[in-house]
Design a protein around this motif. Sequence first.
Motif, PDB file in Angstrom:
ATOM      1  N   VAL A 123       0.873  -1.166   0.152  1.00 24.53           N
ATOM      2  CA  VAL A 123       0.061   0.087   0.050  1.00 24.53           C
ATOM      3  C   VAL A 123       0.693   1.343   0.020  1.00 24.53           C
ATOM      4  O   VAL A 123       2.214   1.368   0.548  1.00 24.53           O
ATOM      5  CB  VAL A 123      -0.888   0.062   1.350  1.00 24.53           C
ATOM      6  N   CYS A 124       0.267   2.271  -0.728  1.00 22.91           N
ATOM      7  CA  CYS A 124       1.055   3.657  -0.579  1.00 22.91           C
ATOM      8  C   CYS A 124       1.024   4.134   0.776  1.00 22.91           C
ATOM      9  O   CYS A 124       0.009   3.657   1.489  1.00 22.91           O
ATOM     10  CB  CYS A 124       0.429   4.578  -1.481  1.00 22.91           C
ATOM     11  N   ALA A 125       1.666   4.777   1.405  1.00 18.89           N
ATOM     12  CA  ALA A 125       1.918   5.440   2.564  1.00 18.89           C
ATOM     13  C   ALA A 125       0.634   6.305   2.901  1.00 18.89           C
ATOM     14  O   ALA A 125       0.318   7.036   1.615  1.00 18.89           O
ATOM     15  CB  ALA A 125       3.068   6.176   2.832  1.00 18.89           C
ATOM     16  N   ALA A 126       0.025   6.386   3.738  1.00 20.28           N
ATOM     17  CA  ALA A 126      -1.333   6.903   3.947  1.00 20.28           C
ATOM     18  C   ALA A 126      -0.939   8.451   4.127  1.00 20.28           C
ATOM     19  O   ALA A 126      -0.005   8.790   4.840  1.00 20.28           O
ATOM     20  CB  ALA A 126      -2.004   6.385   5.290  1.00 20.28           C
TER      21      ALA A 126
ATOM     22  N   TYR B 271      -3.399  -0.492  -3.617  1.00 22.92           N
ATOM     23  CA  TYR B 271      -4.492   0.444  -2.930  1.00 22.92           C
ATOM     24  C   TYR B 271      -3.790   1.538  -2.237  1.00 22.92           C
ATOM     25  O   TYR B 271      -2.362   1.385  -2.097  1.00 22.92           O
ATOM     26  CB  TYR B 271      -5.235  -0.547  -1.913  1.00 22.92           C
ATOM     27  N   SER B 272      -4.595   2.469  -1.681  1.00 23.90           N
ATOM     28  CA  SER B 272      -3.967   3.579  -0.905  1.00 23.90           C
ATOM     29  C   SER B 272      -4.959   3.923   0.015  1.00 23.90           C
ATOM     30  O   SER B 272      -6.347   3.997   0.053  1.00 23.90           O
ATOM     31  CB  SER B 272      -3.706   4.508  -1.901  1.00 23.90           C
ATOM     32  N   ILE B 273      -4.439   4.169   1.353  1.00 23.33           N
ATOM     33  CA  ILE B 273      -5.185   4.586   2.350  1.00 23.33           C
ATOM     34  C   ILE B 273      -5.311   6.158   2.672  1.00 23.33           C
ATOM     35  O   ILE B 273      -4.127   6.764   2.723  1.00 23.33           O
ATOM     36  CB  ILE B 273      -5.023   3.739   3.570  1.00 23.33           C
ATOM     37  N   LYS B 274      -6.336   6.777   2.624  1.00 24.70           N
ATOM     38  CA  LYS B 274      -6.337   8.357   2.977  1.00 24.70           C
ATOM     39  C   LYS B 274      -6.776   8.568   4.209  1.00 24.70           C
ATOM     40  O   LYS B 274      -8.046   7.945   4.343  1.00 24.70           O
ATOM     41  CB  LYS B 274      -6.752   9.161   1.814  1.00 24.70           C
ATOM     42  N   ASN B 275      -6.477   9.495   5.027  1.00 24.88           N
ATOM     43  CA  ASN B 275      -7.104   9.809   6.371  1.00 24.88           C
ATOM     44  C   ASN B 275      -7.616  11.485   6.318  1.00 24.88           C
ATOM     45  O   ASN B 275      -6.539  12.066   6.434  1.00 24.88           O
ATOM     46  CB  ASN B 275      -6.019   9.447   7.489  1.00 24.88           C
ATOM     47  N   VAL B 276      -8.658  11.609   6.276  1.00 27.83           N
ATOM     48  CA  VAL B 276      -9.116  12.831   6.374  1.00 27.83           C
ATOM     49  C   VAL B 276      -9.856  13.203   7.649  1.00 27.83           C
ATOM     50  O   VAL B 276     -10.921  12.768   7.787  1.00 27.83           O
ATOM     51  CB  VAL B 276      -9.916  13.262   5.138  1.00 27.83           C
ATOM     52  N   ASN B 277      -9.187  14.032   8.509  1.00 31.88           N
ATOM     53  CA  ASN B 277      -9.774  14.539   9.964  1.00 31.88           C
ATOM     54  C   ASN B 277     -10.314  13.178  10.599  1.00 31.88           C
ATOM     55  O   ASN B 277     -11.376  13.280  10.906  1.00 31.88           O
ATOM     56  CB  ASN B 277     -11.026  15.567   9.519  1.00 31.88           C
ATOM     57  N   GLY B 278      -9.566  11.904  10.457  1.00 33.28           N
ATOM     58  CA  GLY B 278     -10.130  10.850  11.287  1.00 33.28           C
ATOM     59  C   GLY B 278     -10.885   9.926  10.548  1.00 33.28           C
ATOM     60  O   GLY B 278     -10.972   8.626  10.814  1.00 33.28           O
ATOM     61  N   ALA B 279     -11.338  10.158   9.038  1.00 34.28           N
ATOM     62  CA  ALA B 279     -12.022   9.246   8.313  1.00 34.28           C
ATOM     63  C   ALA B 279     -10.942   8.529   7.534  1.00 34.28           C
ATOM     64  O   ALA B 279     -10.213   9.161   6.763  1.00 34.28           O
ATOM     65  CB  ALA B 279     -12.935  10.160   7.557  1.00 34.28           C
ATOM     66  N   LYS B 280     -10.715   7.374   7.732  1.00 35.14           N
ATOM     67  CA  LYS B 280      -9.840   6.522   7.078  1.00 35.14           C
ATOM     68  C   LYS B 280     -10.537   5.874   5.977  1.00 35.14           C
ATOM     69  O   LYS B 280     -11.351   4.961   5.889  1.00 35.14           O
ATOM     70  CB  LYS B 280      -9.083   5.376   7.913  1.00 35.14           C
ATOM     71  N   ILE B 281     -10.123   6.305   4.668  1.00 32.63           N
ATOM     72  CA  ILE B 281     -10.893   5.650   3.493  1.00 32.63           C
ATOM     73  C   ILE B 281      -9.765   5.095   2.587  1.00 32.63           C
ATOM     74  O   ILE B 281      -8.662   5.505   2.284  1.00 32.63           O
ATOM     75  CB  ILE B 281     -11.450   6.883   2.503  1.00 32.63           C
ATOM     76  N   GLY B 282      -9.868   3.731   2.205  1.00 33.58           N
ATOM     77  CA  GLY B 282      -9.081   2.874   1.359  1.00 33.58           C
ATOM     78  C   GLY B 282      -9.533   3.048   0.064  1.00 33.58           C
ATOM     79  O   GLY B 282     -10.931   2.944  -0.515  1.00 33.58           O
ATOM     80  N   PHE B 283      -8.591   3.177  -0.971  1.00 36.74           N
ATOM     81  CA  PHE B 283      -8.870   3.270  -2.296  1.00 36.74           C
ATOM     82  C   PHE B 283      -8.341   2.204  -2.970  1.00 36.74           C
ATOM     83  O   PHE B 283      -7.182   1.825  -3.115  1.00 36.74           O
ATOM     84  CB  PHE B 283      -8.309   4.595  -3.206  1.00 36.74           C
ATOM     85  N   ILE B 284      -9.089   1.404  -3.908  1.00 36.58           N
ATOM     86  CA  ILE B 284      -8.497   0.215  -4.718  1.00 36.58           C
ATOM     87  C   ILE B 284      -8.491   0.823  -6.263  1.00 36.58           C
ATOM     88  O   ILE B 284      -9.902   1.061  -6.481  1.00 36.58           O
ATOM     89  CB  ILE B 284      -9.394  -1.217  -4.670  1.00 36.58           C
ATOM     90  N   GLY B 285      -7.557   0.716  -6.793  1.00 36.79           N
ATOM     91  CA  GLY B 285      -7.472   1.129  -8.231  1.00 36.79           C
ATOM     92  C   GLY B 285      -7.063  -0.064  -9.171  1.00 36.79           C
ATOM     93  O   GLY B 285      -6.213  -0.911  -8.937  1.00 36.79           O
TER      94      GLY B 285
END
Length: 624
Positions: free
Chosen positions: A19-22, A217-231
């Motif tokens: 995974v890419c770094a969050a 995949y990549s994991i993004k954390n926006v103000n505590g919301a962790k969302i994973g993206f599968i491409g």
Amino acid sequence: MSRSTRRVAGVAGIAVAGVCAAAALAAPALADNGNQKSDPQGPLVNVQLLSFNDFHGNLEAPSGSSGRIVVDHAPDAKDADKDGNTEEPADVTVDAGGVEYLSSHLAEARKGHRNTLTVAAGDIVGASPLLSAAFHDEPTILAMNKLGLDVTSVGNHEFDEGYKEIQRLANGGCIDDGDGQNNQNSCPTGSFPGASFDILAANVIEKASGKTILPAYSIKNVNGAKIGFIGMTLKDTPNIVTAAGVAGLEFTDEVKTANALVPELRKQGVKAIVVLIHQGGTPTKQPWTNPTTNKGYLANPVYDWACQGGGDLTQDSAILPIAANLDPEIDMIVSGHTHQPYVCDVKDPAHQSRLVTSASSFGRLFTETNLQYDRRTQDIVRSSVAGTNMIVTRGTKDPAQTELINEYKELVRPIASKVIGHITQDVLKGGAGVNAGGESQLGDLIADAQLADPSVVTGGEKPVIAFMNPGGIRADLSYATSPYGEAPGDVTYDEAFTVQPFNNYLVSMTLTGAQIKEILGQQWSGSNAGTGKKILQVSKGFTYSYTGTTLGAVTLNGSPLVDGQSYRIVTNNFLQGGGDGFPTFTKGTNVYYGGLDIDAFANYLASFNPTGYTPGPLDRITGS
């Protein structure tokens, strides 16, 4: 130019697994808008997703139909199809697209949203205008960096120059391509940093290592919301790109790939999952009633017809079975590939609503999706997900994008402005330039150029038939267009490249008469069955007829083609690899690679100087 020496350097040492770094992305804290009502520290986090797809390096605003979006219909007063009926619907359009405007619209859309991410679903590069393609699409990557793209999947066109090249675009570095000697020039400013966004390829495996060529995949954390993206790209990518571009790779099933990653993401505490997939659907035709006669017709759908305007996707849309079978834990699907606009609800296996979006192509639309993330469940509240396609109107330009475009316009000018030939009238790929059998003026010109190219002659044996795929012809040649102040009818390298932007190699091979007839039959059979026929363009002296799906007479220079006789033919390496549903091309023997198709096209046009090229009669293909 004869045989091209362009080659792409690989990038060593890339990390391809995992995974890419969050990365946390926090937009400036602005005043809440209408959907920002919850307490920032409360259980619900409002998140905005901005998405687009199939940008194809369109830095400058695209022209013609590629730069318009259908917004309404009106009676066809000009009778565009010349059938005598002025009551039929004509599209009412607005101009749209171009990275200066896309970037500006996205910046405006982000206002009032603390938590925002921008994502894409592939074909960001490839089949690009010369402004980007002349520099191996490095300008487009730089534009996406400036635009604020966070994550994208690969598409099929990311493999046009091989998978090592998309790895280079992701990680940076230059190609030693001879400083533009073959009309391409990597790193014209001295360096290239690569993408500042994540490029994902979950279903593209390097056979030798067994690992994905880029992160899955990549994991993004926006103000505590962790969302994973599968491409992912579509599993059929090997069928629609050159064989060399996907050599050594395996493309796995989209559903199986994504579903297998769900438990891996859950182990990392990620329950909110979005799939970015380069596969798509097609909206159904839109019913339209003439307001004067009350007669009903079927029209091209407006941009918001499917599904918010009451429309739907056609039942054969490839995205539908994928969307219906992806794990219920996946909350949303951003799609692409078909260049169509839609925002639809496709039920997941648990029969719960799930949004599936696509934003047309070339930066003409973007999708704004707003949703809520529940900190208690660490998941997206599915009922909160709401998306809308937004038109990228041509109002305010992003100055940073304008500066980038102007820089590369100067860098590309010596290549783009070179006059390579002359035409005496428009040479068209569609409309009045096509006969009932599907033969086009521009198809004739390109096929003849391939046949005349000396780079494909081997052992003194010249090809006698050329085949060109119609989907590879991307624009008309216009007599009046003079982008660099050249005389009317002059054709610049830029104009020629716009017609054939793929940098395909020409390939000669030997086929039997029976195999050639088999190829002609594949225009309406196999994977091309039910697609409205995929008519190959052919060179002068070769003729054939068909009725429906029945092949008629096939002749070469007036003599019937003999099943058991061998014929030397030439095509591009896309078709030679079985692309577009023509597998019999792969059976050719004594295969020999020549130069680039664009070079053959340029040289052939030059052979008509100084009088210029005039289209001949459309008498090679007869059919209905």
